[in-house]
Design an enzyme around this catalytic site. Structure first.
Site, mmCIF file in Angstrom:
data_model
loop_
_atom_site.group_PDB
_atom_site.id
_atom_site.type_symbol
_atom_site.label_atom_id
_atom_site.label_comp_id
_atom_site.label_asym_id
_atom_site.label_seq_id
_atom_site.Cartn_x
_atom_site.Cartn_y
_atom_site.Cartn_z
ATOM 1 N N GLU A 127 -2.857 -12.664 -3.125
ATOM 2 C CA GLU A 127 -3.790 -13.602 -2.258
ATOM 3 C C GLU A 127 -4.606 -14.488 -3.289
ATOM 4 O OE1 GLU A 127 -5.686 -11.713 0.764
ATOM 5 O OE2 GLU A 127 -3.949 -11.110 2.114
ATOM 6 N N HIS A 206 2.659 -12.932 7.774
ATOM 7 C CA HIS A 206 1.977 -12.941 9.179
ATOM 8 C C HIS A 206 2.034 -14.008 9.902
ATOM 9 C CE1 HIS A 206 0.364 -9.073 7.455
ATOM 10 N NE2 HIS A 206 -0.019 -9.758 6.260
ATOM 11 N N GLU A 235 4.906 -8.081 4.605
ATOM 12 C CA GLU A 235 3.829 -7.691 5.701
ATOM 13 C C GLU A 235 4.208 -8.271 6.884
ATOM 14 O OE1 GLU A 235 -0.132 -8.126 4.223
ATOM 15 O OE2 GLU A 235 0.482 -7.626 2.363
ATOM 16 N N ASP A 237 4.694 -9.524 10.505
ATOM 17 C CA ASP A 237 4.310 -9.310 11.888
ATOM 18 C C ASP A 237 4.156 -10.459 12.444
ATOM 19 O OD1 ASP A 237 1.752 -10.107 11.101
ATOM 20 O OD2 ASP A 237 1.171 -8.178 10.904
#
Ligand code: XIL
Length: 300
Positions: A127, A206, A235, A237
């Site tokens: 990030e 995400h 990651e 979702d």
């Protein structure tokens, strides 16, 4: 095949999940995780604050609990994460300049030495880019040590464990049209041109109403792969848990040979960092397979 990882293995890929050490005593949780997934990421236990709570004093106890559970059950492990603006221990949050730069290097060396030869891929830097249209770096204490902090992290990591794949990992770099995606793409291209060691890009993925899945996701995966790096969905979702969107994500990864695997960020909806009400994962709070689960399994 009738489990996610076995289905993914048919094309040489993996299917993984994030695991939390404090849930390893929950047999519903561990039985699903053990049955369905072949790649494990520690949800928090390998972050900087967990592994080096005091400067110069490493604590691998919870990281090792997740690592050992994975390996004892025949799974591989992704390392997450070595250099990040968030979840820094207080001593690191207060550092600046050359002492922070050296602390980052020491952290990478200490952690990678402990897990040397044991980790499939490390999220070396997490990030580091800003949201929005600037295309610039995120402001952070690490960024303030100089723009070269990311390549220093990667060069340090390569020397510390040459066997691990080295990834740059971020969110909101899924949509090919977004400035942040282009900024990360340009950095990876530059690294490859200049010989800075990088092996993979992690698309956190995400997805929610502010950063929804877009059909140009496949273009994003293809474009990074064409630079000569693997792409991993790290990651995943999806807020609301759309079965169709889950299938689209899987199909987009399968369309690109260098998209090597998919990790969902938790087991059951009740395990999600977004809260159970986001219904973002593949199993409901009781551990039952959701429609999204069947959709993923069929797509793999
Ligand atoms: C999240 C964890 O799931 C939470 O338990 C924790 O409180 C905060 O971090 N991007 C990342 C992950 O790279 O490390 C984050 O994990 C989710 C967003």
């Amino acid at each position: 095949e009738n489990t996610l990882h076995a289905a993914a293995q048919q094309s040489g890929r993996y299917f993984g999940t994030a695991i939390a050490a404090q849930k390893l005593g929950d047999s519903t949780y561990t039985s699903i995780a053990n049955r369905e997934f072949g790649m494990i990421t520690a949800e928090n236990e390998m972050k900087i604050d967990a592994l080096q709570p005091n400067q110069g004093q490493f604590n691998f106890s919870n990281g090792d609990r997740v690592y050992n559970w994975a390996v004892q059950n025949g799974k591989r492990v992704r390392g997450h994460t070595l250099a990040w603006h968030s979840q820094q221990p207080e001593w690191m949050r207060n550092l600046r300049g050359s002492s922070l730069r050296q602390a980052m290097i020491n952290h990478i060396n200490g952690v990678m030495a402990h897990y040397k030869g044991k980790i499939y891929a490390w999220d070396v830097v997490n990030e580091a880019f800003a949201d929005g249209n600037s295309g610039g770096r995120r402001d952070s204490n690490l960024q303030q040590t100089g723009n070269d902090w990311i390549e220093v992290a990667f060069r340090t990591a390569r020397a510390a464990d040459p066997a691990a794949k080295l990834c740059y990992n971020d969110y909101n770099i899924d949509n090919w049209n977004w400035a942040k995606t282009q900024a990360v793409y340009n950095m990876v291209r530059d690294f490859k041109q200049r010989g800075v060691p990088i092996d993979c890009v992690g698309l956190q993925s995400h997805f929610n109403s502010n950063s929804p899945y877009n059909s140009n996701y496949r273009t994003t995966i293809q474009s990074f792969a064409a630079l000569g790096v693997d792409v991993q969905i790290t990651e995943l979702d999806i807020q609301g848990g759309s079965a169709t969107t889950y299938a689209n994500v899987v199909n987009d990864c399968l369309a690109v040979s260098r998209c090597t695997g998919i990790t969902v960020w938790g087991v059951r909806d009740s395990d999600s960092w977004l809260g159970a009400s986001a219904t973002a994962l593949l199993f409901d709070g009781n551990g039952n397979k959701k429609a999204a689960y069947n959709s993923v399994l069929n797509a793999l």
